[in-house]
Design a protein around this motif. Structure first.
Motif, PDB file in Angstrom:
ATOM      1  N   UNK A 153       4.011  -5.228  -7.733  1.00  0.00           N
ATOM      2  CA  UNK A 153       4.819  -5.849  -6.685  1.00  0.00           C
ATOM      3  C   UNK A 153       5.462  -4.768  -5.807  1.00  0.00           C
ATOM      4  N   UNK A 154       5.981  -3.747  -6.453  1.00  0.00           N
ATOM      5  CA  UNK A 154       6.634  -2.661  -5.718  1.00  0.00           C
ATOM      6  C   UNK A 154       5.614  -1.969  -4.810  1.00  0.00           C
ATOM      7  N   UNK A 155       4.437  -1.698  -5.359  1.00  0.00           N
ATOM      8  CA  UNK A 155       3.405  -1.031  -4.564  1.00  0.00           C
ATOM      9  C   UNK A 155       3.037  -1.889  -3.347  1.00  0.00           C
ATOM     10  N   UNK A 156       2.913  -3.167  -3.579  1.00  0.00           N
ATOM     11  CA  UNK A 156       2.555  -4.060  -2.472  1.00  0.00           C
ATOM     12  C   UNK A 156       3.635  -4.052  -1.387  1.00  0.00           C
ATOM     13  N   UNK A 157       4.882  -4.055  -1.818  1.00  0.00           N
ATOM     14  CA  UNK A 157       5.979  -4.021  -0.831  1.00  0.00           C
ATOM     15  C   UNK A 157       5.982  -2.706  -0.054  1.00  0.00           C
ATOM     16  N   UNK A 158       5.640  -1.620  -0.732  1.00  0.00           N
ATOM     17  CA  UNK A 158       5.586  -0.325  -0.041  1.00  0.00           C
ATOM     18  C   UNK A 158       4.479  -0.358   1.028  1.00  0.00           C
ATOM     19  N   UNK A 159       3.319  -0.916   0.670  1.00  0.00           N
ATOM     20  CA  UNK A 159       2.218  -1.027   1.632  1.00  0.00           C
ATOM     21  C   UNK A 159       2.622  -1.865   2.839  1.00  0.00           C
ATOM     22  N   UNK A 160       3.273  -3.005   2.556  1.00  0.00           N
ATOM     23  CA  UNK A 160       3.708  -3.899   3.629  1.00  0.00           C
ATOM     24  C   UNK A 160       4.658  -3.161   4.569  1.00  0.00           C
ATOM     25  N   UNK A 161       5.634  -2.487   3.977  1.00  0.00           N
ATOM     26  CA  UNK A 161       6.639  -1.797   4.786  1.00  0.00           C
ATOM     27  C   UNK A 161       5.995  -0.675   5.599  1.00  0.00           C
ATOM     28  N   UNK A 162       5.009  -0.036   5.017  1.00  0.00           N
ATOM     29  CA  UNK A 162       4.345   1.075   5.687  1.00  0.00           C
ATOM     30  C   UNK A 162       3.653   0.592   6.973  1.00  0.00           C
ATOM     31  N   UNK A 163       2.979  -0.531   6.899  1.00  0.00           N
ATOM     32  CA  UNK A 163       2.310  -1.060   8.100  1.00  0.00           C
ATOM     33  C   UNK A 163       3.325  -1.544   9.125  1.00  0.00           C
ATOM     34  N   UNK A 164       4.353  -2.232   8.649  1.00  0.00           N
ATOM     35  CA  UNK A 164       5.363  -2.745   9.582  1.00  0.00           C
ATOM     36  C   UNK A 164       6.067  -1.586  10.298  1.00  0.00           C
ATOM     37  N   UNK A 165       6.261  -0.506   9.581  1.00  0.00           N
ATOM     38  CA  UNK A 165       6.905   0.671  10.179  1.00  0.00           C
ATOM     39  C   UNK A 165       6.075   1.230  11.328  1.00  0.00           C
ATOM     40  N   UNK A 166       4.753   1.124  11.183  1.00  0.00           N
ATOM     41  CA  UNK A 166       3.870   1.675  12.220  1.00  0.00           C
ATOM     42  C   UNK A 166       3.912   0.859  13.514  1.00  0.00           C
ATOM     43  N   UNK A 167       4.492  -0.317  13.461  1.00  0.00           N
ATOM     44  CA  UNK A 167       4.653  -1.104  14.688  1.00  0.00           C
ATOM     45  C   UNK A 167       3.518  -2.084  14.938  1.00  0.00           C
ATOM     46  N   UNK A 168       3.462  -2.617  16.142  1.00  0.00           N
ATOM     47  CA  UNK A 168       2.552  -3.728  16.425  1.00  0.00           C
ATOM     48  C   UNK A 168       1.092  -3.284  16.607  1.00  0.00           C
ATOM     49  N   UNK A 169       0.844  -2.465  17.623  1.00  0.00           N
ATOM     50  CA  UNK A 169      -0.559  -2.138  17.934  1.00  0.00           C
ATOM     51  C   UNK A 169      -1.201  -1.244  16.898  1.00  0.00           C
TER      52      UNK A 169
END
Ligand code: PFF
Length: 454
Positions: A153-169
């Motif tokens: 679960x933690x790993x998945x949240x890290x992945x999610x946050x990593x993409x969101x941090x990169x922004x939209x495009x």
């Protein structure tokens, strides 16, 4: 004043990018993990029938309403209401949405973590030679553990946050564009194998032959909740995404394509799963473990099952990821625009808080399984409260907002791109948002929660 007044707002780069991101949000665990098991628990065919009805009469108008609000306001879920209805309590609809995002991602990330564990199981050929009883035990012992599910679960949240941090495009759009089409292809292959299993007909009959005597008030409320959950509606996700959609996009076209993709994939997941459920003698009301037990069973009956299992669980994790980023983005966009946080800080803050809540969901299958509130373990409580209460309620206020507050003039201008598109169906849309959708949601809601008995 929010910082979006100074910096140019990010937006999606292409038409396909918009569809991929919105469909990426819609298509996820809701279609492949949740739809089959909720349909299975609520009688199959009759549930599907009501679900489809809700998608058409309620889902489509709510989705168009959300996109319109977001694109018109150019703001996050809360800010959009503040901008379009200044000085009024309408912004509370957005607040409810942000709260729903917290609850949903807390249990969503738990299940998404399971998909990561199943990638490893597929990789190490752990399903080989196991029958349904074994697969059931395997699933049960994994989810009732402590550290393993928490780690994933933690790993998945890290992945999610990593993409969101990169922004939209560079984040959201880039990944969803490639991965969504691949997922569809995989499900088609699974459907073919499942319907050609001996004894598969009973499963298809279960899914497509409605038995309305099985339709309870509870089932109707679940169908409504599932329609909202699956289309990512009612909590401002598509208000937020709408705010990144360019002014010349045909919103109605996008709505139709996204809803069609979402619905087709849910039904295909049903076609992949129910024949196998019956062929293997599994109980269709098995619950959250249904895909994790049934599909490994199918893979063993296939040539190249090892590879199919591996690809499938990778894509399922990816489908979960393209949805979870849209959920996190609701909170992050709010924190950036209304509280002036930097994207990075906002993402970390939201991610950490949701993960903490998520720990309780994950542990509710293990050490916290005895803890129940209103008769539900924490995981079920989060799911029930968000899907069956907050999302329909959010959807109700969103259609009321467009139908009765904003009104036909501004709505028509937004949806027609300032008159550039002809909208023959506009009166139907207004009728749906003013009368049909609010009435239907309110009725199902009141009746489903047992506040009224017919
Ligand atoms: N629609 C997603 C799914 O079916 O898996 C889940 C979801 C995403 C729900 C975004 C709500 C939301 F706002």
């Amino acid at each position: 004043m929010s910082n979006s007044d100074f910096t140019p707002r990010e937006s999606f780069g292409s038409r396909f990018g918009i569809i991929a991101a919105a469909a990426g949000s819609a298509v996820g665990l809701g279609n492949i993990w949740k739809f089959p098991y909720v349909a299975g628990q609520n009688g199959g065919g009759a549930f599907l029938f009501v679900y489809l009805l809700f998608i058409i009469a309620i889902g489509l108008p709510v989705m168009l309403a959300e996109f319109s609000i977001g694109r018109r306001a150019q703001r996050n879920a809360i800010g959009s209401f503040k901008k379009l209805a200044p000085g009024s309590p309408w912004y509370l609809v957005g607040v409810m949405g942000v709260a729903a995002a917290f609850l949903i991602l807390s249990f969503y990330s738990a299940v998404a973590g399971w998909t990561l564990e199943y990638i490893i199981k597929a990789l190490t050929n752990a399903f080989a030679g196991r029958d349904e009883t074994d697969l059931n035990l395997m699933f049960g012992s994994f989810i009732s553990g402590t550290w393993r599910p928490l780690f994933w679960q933690l790993l998945f949240m890290v992945l999610t946050a990593w993409i969101v941090m990169a922004g939209i495009k560079k984040g959201i759009e880039k990944y969803t564009k490639v991965l969504m089409p691949l997922l569809v292809l995989m499900i088609v292959v699974l459907c073919i194998r499942s319907v050609t299993l001996p004894g598969s007909r009973e499963g298809l009959a279960f899914l497509f032959r409605p038995d309305f005597s099985k339709l309870t008030a509870d089932a109707v409320l679940s169908a409504l909740g599932q329609a909202f959950f699956s289309l990512s509606l009612g909590m401002g996700t598509l208000i937020t995404y709408g705010s990144y959609i360019g002014k010349n996009n045909n919103l109605t076209g996008t709505v139709i394509q996204v809803s069609a993709a979402d619905t087709i994939i849910a039904v295909m997941a049903g076609i992949a799963i129910f024949p196998a459920v019956f062929a293997f003698g599994i109980d269709p009301a098995e619950g959250p473990g249904l895909v994790f037990i049934t599909l490994p069973g199918i893979f063993q009956q296939m040539h190249g099952g090892y590879f199919f299992a591996l690809i499938f669980f990778i894509l399922l994790a990816v489908a979960a990821l393209t949805s979870s980023i849209s959920i996190l983005e609701v909170v992050v966009a709010y924190l950036i625009e209304e509280l002036n946080l930097a994207r990075r800080k906002a993402t970390i803050l939201a991610g950490v808080m949701i993960t903490i809540l998520g720990v309780f969901c994950t542990l509710s299958f293990g050490v916290l399984s005895e803890v129940t509130i209103f008769g539900m373990v924490i995981f079920d409580l989060m799911d029930f409260t968000s899907s069956n209460i907050l999302l329909p309620l959010g959807g109700l206020f969103i259609v009321l907002f467009i139908g009765w507050y904003l009104g036909a003039g501004p709505a028509r201008r937004e949806i027609s791109n300032d008159g550039a598109l002809r909208l023959g169906y506009f009166p139907v849309f207004m009728f749906l948002v003013k009368f049909i959708a609010p009435f239907a949601i309110a009725l199902v809601f009141i009746y489903g929660l047992g506040l009224l008995r017919i």
